[in-house]
Scaffold this motif. Structure first.
Motif, short mmCIF file in Angstrom:
data_model
loop_
_atom_site.label_atom_id
_atom_site.label_comp_id
_atom_site.label_asym_id
_atom_site.label_seq_id
_atom_site.Cartn_x
_atom_site.Cartn_y
_atom_site.Cartn_z
N PHE A 153 0.82 -1.21 0.00
CA PHE A 153 0.00 0.00 0.00
C PHE A 153 0.85 1.25 0.00
O PHE A 153 1.93 1.31 0.59
N ARG A 154 0.34 2.26 -0.68
CA ARG A 154 0.85 3.62 -0.56
C ARG A 154 -0.38 4.49 -0.33
O ARG A 154 -1.40 4.31 -1.01
N TYR A 155 -0.30 5.40 0.61
CA TYR A 155 -1.44 6.25 0.93
C TYR A 155 -1.14 7.70 0.55
O TYR A 155 -0.03 8.19 0.76
N VAL A 156 -2.14 8.36 0.00
CA VAL A 156 -2.02 9.75 -0.43
C VAL A 156 -3.22 10.51 0.12
O VAL A 156 -4.35 10.10 -0.08
N ILE A 157 -2.94 11.61 0.81
CA ILE A 157 -4.02 12.45 1.33
C ILE A 157 -3.88 13.82 0.67
O ILE A 157 -2.94 14.58 0.97
N TYR A 158 -4.79 14.12 -0.26
CA TYR A 158 -4.75 15.40 -0.97
C TYR A 158 -5.17 16.52 -0.02
O TYR A 158 -6.24 16.45 0.59
N THR A 159 -4.32 17.53 0.09
CA THR A 159 -4.58 18.71 0.92
C THR A 159 -4.18 19.93 0.12
O THR A 159 -3.09 20.49 0.31
N PRO A 160 -5.02 20.33 -0.85
CA PRO A 160 -4.65 21.41 -1.76
C PRO A 160 -4.09 22.65 -1.07
O PRO A 160 -4.64 23.13 -0.08
N PHE A 161 -2.96 23.12 -1.59
CA PHE A 161 -2.27 24.34 -1.17
C PHE A 161 -1.65 24.26 0.23
O PHE A 161 -1.19 25.27 0.76
N ALA A 162 -1.62 23.07 0.82
CA ALA A 162 -0.96 22.91 2.12
C ALA A 162 0.54 23.13 1.98
O ALA A 162 1.12 22.88 0.93
N THR A 163 1.16 23.58 3.05
CA THR A 163 2.60 23.79 3.08
C THR A 163 3.17 23.12 4.32
O THR A 163 2.43 22.70 5.21
#
Length: 196
Positions: A153-163
């Motif tokens: 597994f690889r997990y990706v959590i999209y958090t637009p414009f996060a820094t």
């Protein structure tokens, strides 16, 4: 006449070669079952599933009843890789597939989607949105049972414009399995969690 014969022979050879290069498209049931390898167990039954028809086009294999969208393995890519993501990401993912089909390269797709997000044409989720990816080698894939022996597994959590400053996350992993922020400050900013 001889030239015409040679031309026809060459074309028929090219045609048969092109047909041999066309990948095997798995039956619908196997595509769905393989796609479900990426899904959390409690969401598998109601997940919507995209897969591939006999012409290699992306089609809906199964309508969904929950908030998860899954994508079957792309037969044109090496290895086995399936993914599932929160339905609010579907327009973003679908747009990427459309641009890729139009012959656009990865960096061009990123640029175009970024411009579309900036203009309001393409909407990104406002809250963090999950994506699950399950991948492995073709050598360990059982296409009759839809199992993957070396799957990870690889997990990706999209958090637009996060820094890094807005999340406290590092911009690279320092240990295996450590969450980190990729593409910070952009529309496609996301937290990556790789395999242990």
């Amino acid at each position: 006449m001889k030239n015409l014969f040679l031309t026809c022979l060459a074309l028929s050879m090219f045609s048969s070669c092109a047909q041999e290069e066309k990948p095997e498209i798995m039956p619908k049931e196997i595509q769905i079952k393989t796609a479900m390898l990426a899904a959390p167990e409690d969401k598998r039954e109601g997940a919507m599933v995209y897969g591939y028809d006999e012409d290699g086009e992306v089609v809906v294999l199964r309508e969904g009843s929950n908030d998860l969208v899954c994508l079957a393995d792309n037969p044109y890519n090496k290895g086995i890789s399936v993914s599932c993501y929160f339905k609010e990401l579907d327009s973003f993912m679908k747009r990427g597939r459309e641009l890729k089909k139009d012959g656009k390269e990865t960096m061009e797709i990123r640029k175009m989607r970024g411009e579309e997000v900036a203009s309001g044409k393409l909407k990104m989720p406002e809250a963090p949105s999950m994506m699950y990816i399950f991948y492995g080698s073709e050598e360990t894939y059982d296409k009759t049972k839809a199992t993957l022996g070396d799957g990870q597994f690889r997990y990706v959590i999209y958090t637009p414009f996060a820094t890094a400053e807005s999340t406290g996350l590092p911009l690279k992993p320092y240990t295996k399995g450590m969450p980190w922020l990729m593409d910070p400050g952009t529309h496609r900013a996301h937290i990556m969690v790789g395999p242990n």
